[in-house]
Every structure is written in C-alpha cells, then in structure tokens.
Design a protein around this motif. Sequence first.
Motif, PDB file in Angstrom:
ATOM      1  N   GLY A 164       0.802  -1.210   0.000  1.00  0.00           N
ATOM      2  CA  GLY A 164       0.000   0.000   0.000  1.00  0.00           C
ATOM      3  C   GLY A 164       0.835   1.260   0.000  1.00  0.00           C
ATOM      4  N   GLU A 165       0.210   2.347   0.484  1.00  0.00           N
ATOM      5  CA  GLU A 165       0.829   3.673   0.473  1.00  0.00           C
ATOM      6  C   GLU A 165       1.239   4.096   1.883  1.00  0.00           C
ATOM      7  N   GLY A 166       1.723   3.167   2.670  1.00  0.00           N
ATOM      8  CA  GLY A 166       2.076   3.466   4.048  1.00  0.00           C
ATOM      9  C   GLY A 166       3.440   4.113   4.192  1.00  0.00           C
ATOM     10  N   GLU A 167       3.937   4.125   5.435  1.00  0.00           N
ATOM     11  CA  GLU A 167       5.192   4.805   5.750  1.00  0.00           C
ATOM     12  C   GLU A 167       6.378   4.173   5.014  1.00  0.00           C
ATOM     13  N   GLU A 168       6.431   2.849   4.935  1.00  0.00           N
ATOM     14  CA  GLU A 168       7.531   2.195   4.229  1.00  0.00           C
ATOM     15  C   GLU A 168       7.571   2.614   2.765  1.00  0.00           C
ATOM     16  N   HIS A 169       6.398   2.679   2.152  1.00  0.00           N
ATOM     17  CA  HIS A 169       6.320   3.091   0.752  1.00  0.00           C
ATOM     18  C   HIS A 169       6.780   4.538   0.589  1.00  0.00           C
ATOM     19  N   ARG A 170       6.342   5.414   1.482  1.00  0.00           N
ATOM     20  CA  ARG A 170       6.715   6.828   1.386  1.00  0.00           C
ATOM     21  C   ARG A 170       8.221   7.005   1.527  1.00  0.00           C
ATOM     22  N   ARG A 171       8.835   6.284   2.464  1.00  0.00           N
ATOM     23  CA  ARG A 171      10.274   6.420   2.683  1.00  0.00           C
ATOM     24  C   ARG A 171      11.071   5.968   1.468  1.00  0.00           C
ATOM     25  N   LEU A 172      10.653   4.851   0.875  1.00  0.00           N
ATOM     26  CA  LEU A 172      11.371   4.373  -0.299  1.00  0.00           C
ATOM     27  C   LEU A 172      11.168   5.316  -1.482  1.00  0.00           C
ATOM     28  N   LYS A 173       9.961   5.816  -1.627  1.00  0.00           N
ATOM     29  CA  LYS A 173       9.679   6.759  -2.715  1.00  0.00           C
ATOM     30  C   LYS A 173      10.515   8.025  -2.569  1.00  0.00           C
ATOM     31  N   ASP A 174      10.618   8.546  -1.345  1.00  0.00           N
ATOM     32  CA  ASP A 174      11.432   9.741  -1.103  1.00  0.00           C
ATOM     33  C   ASP A 174      12.902   9.472  -1.395  1.00  0.00           C
ATOM     34  N   ARG A 175      13.373   8.294  -1.003  1.00  0.00           N
ATOM     35  CA  ARG A 175      14.790   7.992  -1.250  1.00  0.00           C
ATOM     36  C   ARG A 175      15.076   7.930  -2.744  1.00  0.00           C
ATOM     37  N   VAL A 176      14.182   7.302  -3.498  1.00  0.00           N
ATOM     38  CA  VAL A 176      14.362   7.224  -4.950  1.00  0.00           C
ATOM     39  C   VAL A 176      14.362   8.620  -5.559  1.00  0.00           C
ATOM     40  N   ALA A 177      13.405   9.449  -5.143  1.00  0.00           N
ATOM     41  CA  ALA A 177      13.295  10.792  -5.705  1.00  0.00           C
ATOM     42  C   ALA A 177      14.527  11.632  -5.404  1.00  0.00           C
ATOM     43  N   ASN A 178      15.120  11.427  -4.233  1.00  0.00           N
ATOM     44  CA  ASN A 178      16.276  12.226  -3.819  1.00  0.00           C
ATOM     45  C   ASN A 178      17.612  11.635  -4.258  1.00  0.00           C
ATOM     46  N   SER A 179      17.592  10.420  -4.800  1.00  0.00           N
ATOM     47  CA  SER A 179      18.850   9.746  -5.157  1.00  0.00           C
ATOM     48  C   SER A 179      18.743   9.110  -6.545  1.00  0.00           C
ATOM     49  N   PRO A 180      18.675   9.924  -7.597  1.00  0.00           N
ATOM     50  CA  PRO A 180      18.563   9.349  -8.947  1.00  0.00           C
ATOM     51  C   PRO A 180      19.737   8.447  -9.324  1.00  0.00           C
ATOM     52  N   ASN A 181      20.876   8.622  -8.633  1.00  0.00           N
ATOM     53  CA  ASN A 181      22.049   7.784  -8.930  1.00  0.00           C
ATOM     54  C   ASN A 181      21.779   6.316  -8.636  1.00  0.00           C
ATOM     55  N   LEU A 182      20.828   6.025  -7.746  1.00  0.00           N
ATOM     56  CA  LEU A 182      20.468   4.638  -7.467  1.00  0.00           C
ATOM     57  C   LEU A 182      19.952   3.932  -8.714  1.00  0.00           C
ATOM     58  N   LEU A 183      19.447   4.705  -9.663  1.00  0.00           N
ATOM     59  CA  LEU A 183      18.904   4.160 -10.904  1.00  0.00           C
ATOM     60  C   LEU A 183      19.846   4.378 -12.075  1.00  0.00           C
ATOM     61  N   GLY A 184      21.064   4.826 -11.765  1.00  0.00           N
ATOM     62  CA  GLY A 184      22.013   5.102 -12.832  1.00  0.00           C
ATOM     63  C   GLY A 184      21.746   6.399 -13.559  1.00  0.00           C
ATOM     64  N   LEU A 185      20.992   7.299 -12.932  1.00  0.00           N
ATOM     65  CA  LEU A 185      20.661   8.581 -13.544  1.00  0.00           C
ATOM     66  C   LEU A 185      21.555   9.673 -12.966  1.00  0.00           C
ATOM     67  N   PRO A 186      21.805  10.750 -13.717  1.00  0.00           N
ATOM     68  CA  PRO A 186      22.647  11.837 -13.201  1.00  0.00           C
ATOM     69  C   PRO A 186      21.963  12.579 -12.065  1.00  0.00           C
ATOM     70  N   SER A 187      22.770  13.202 -11.211  1.00  0.00           N
ATOM     71  CA  SER A 187      22.225  13.930 -10.061  1.00  0.00           C
ATOM     72  C   SER A 187      21.376  15.116 -10.499  1.00  0.00           C
ATOM     73  N   THR A 188      21.537  15.565 -11.749  1.00  0.00           N
ATOM     74  CA  THR A 188      20.765  16.695 -12.269  1.00  0.00           C
ATOM     75  C   THR A 188      19.361  16.296 -12.715  1.00  0.00           C
ATOM     76  N   ALA A 189      19.040  15.003 -12.679  1.00  0.00           N
ATOM     77  CA  ALA A 189      17.714  14.553 -13.108  1.00  0.00           C
ATOM     78  C   ALA A 189      16.640  15.185 -12.226  1.00  0.00           C
ATOM     79  N   ARG A 190      15.607  15.717 -12.849  1.00  0.00           N
ATOM     80  CA  ARG A 190      14.511  16.358 -12.121  1.00  0.00           C
ATOM     81  C   ARG A 190      13.469  15.314 -11.747  1.00  0.00           C
ATOM     82  N   ALA A 191      13.154  15.229 -10.452  1.00  0.00           N
ATOM     83  CA  ALA A 191      12.212  14.230  -9.955  1.00  0.00           C
ATOM     84  C   ALA A 191      10.865  14.870  -9.658  1.00  0.00           C
TER      85      ALA A 191
END
Length: 287
Positions: A164-191
């Motif tokens: 669902g959309e609980g706290e665990e989901h929100r934390r992971l979503k925030d981490r992805v949005a703030n760390s595009p390098n985790l996906l091999g994307l440049p730090s300049t990528a707009r989230a």
Amino acid sequence: METASQCDNIFGNKLYQTRARSALPILVRQAGSGKPIYYEALAAELGMPNPRNLNYVLGSIGTTLNELSRKPGWGEIPHIQSLVINQHRRLPGQGFEGFLAERMGGYRKLSLAEKRAYLDAYWHEVYAYPYWAEVLDACKLAPATPVARGIIGRAKMGRGGGGGEGEEHRRLKDRVANSPNLLGLPSTARAIKEAPLPSGDRIDVLFEVGRRLVAVEVKSSISNDVDLTRGLFQCVKYHAVMEAERGVTGARHSIDVLLVIGRRLPASLRALQNSLGLEVVEITDLC
C-alpha cells in the motif's frame, strides 16, 4: 577466437551445454513475448552467479541452430541468442558477431545506432519465426515453465495484496526521488513525485533527464509477491499510456519505466519480469 567457433552444440555434459539446454526454452519464451532479455536477467533466471559465463552458453545455442539449419527441410533458423543484450549498449555481446558473418559481413563496421537498427529488424525475424516449438522438439527440450497463473489471478482479483501507500512506501519513494544515482541517472535529473498520467494514474516518481522520461513504480519491503506482480503490470500500463500520450502530442522524448522494490525479487517472479521485458531495481538497505 570467436566464442561461436569454440562451442559445441547443446548435446553434451559440459556445464555450458547443460545451461544452454535450460536457456534455449527461456529464449523461445522471450521470442513469444517479443522482448529481448538482459544478460543479468537471464543469468539470474538460470541461477548463474556470473553473467559473463553466458558467452559459451549462447555460443552453444548458436552452434546448435547452425547445425539444425543445415539439415534437410529446415532452412535458415534465425539466431535467437541475439535477444540477449547488455544493459549499457543494449546490444548482444561480441561473440554474436561471428554468427552474423555469413549473413551480414559488415556488421562490425556499423555505428552503434546502425547496429541497433539492424538488430531491431533482425529481432522481428526472430519473433516472427513460426517453428520455435519444432526447434525445441528437435532438441528434445520442453517449453519453459509458464509464468505462475495463480499469483496473476490473485493480482487480478485484488486478493492477497500488501504494501500500500504506508510509511515504508513513502520512505522508499522519497529515497528514490532524492537519489537518482540509485537508478544510474545523473544527479541533475529532475524528480516529480505523484506525476499524473492522462489515464488518471499517478507515477510514484517521474524523472526528467533531457529528452528522456524515466517513470518509477515503487513497492516497499512489505509488499508481498501479489503486490509485486501488480507492480510489474502497472509498469506495463504506464509505458503504454506514456507512449500513447507521446504519439498524440508529437513529443520526441524517450520513455523508460522501472520497478523499484525494497526487497529481493522472488525467483518465482523472474520469469514474469523477463517475459514483460522490465527492469527491476532492488534497494534493500533502507534504514
């Protein structure tokens, strides 16, 4: 020396021959799905720790297809091992070039873009080849184990979900949005979080990188197998909607859709992931 010339056919007891007999039905499944497969994904499905060891496996398959093509009544069988590509260049390994020597001697001299265009056309021959089932029969191989229908049925019926959309989901979503390098994307990528689609759906995180859009569906560590199954099919839906929107608006950006999960993808879902041609990123160190 070419990998192709070093490999025996699949009928033997060497480790690479045993693996080739397991890999060929998987590649036939991919041809039926109309999707290539990454070296890493195929290795994971075969339980191989090192994707580089696939070179001899794929060479053995190529040798077998060449031998079968020379038998009366077969004609030229397209090289299905061309569907196995690396993630960075999105092309088969250099060993595959040996199998194209007679068909397309100038392949090595093509530019990267020209090779991709040539392979795209060649893949359509692989997908359209009508006798893959007969090839498996000739090799005395059974089709790949079908994707588990039970878990897909539960996903369709809305049963057994989790996450669902609980706290665990929100934390992971925030981490992805703030760390595009985790996906091999440049730090300049707009989230953009919760980016809307014309279908009324919302993408958990959408990255804009020049003329490239990368949509990310997020499933947290508490998502069970049914919820992960839904996530895989959500990625398929998002890609289709985004492609349709691009078509009607005349936009020229490229589109990628990824599933990011907070746990290991279960082995039981590897075949589904590969059949759908999706990339899954596992982030298991969220504190």
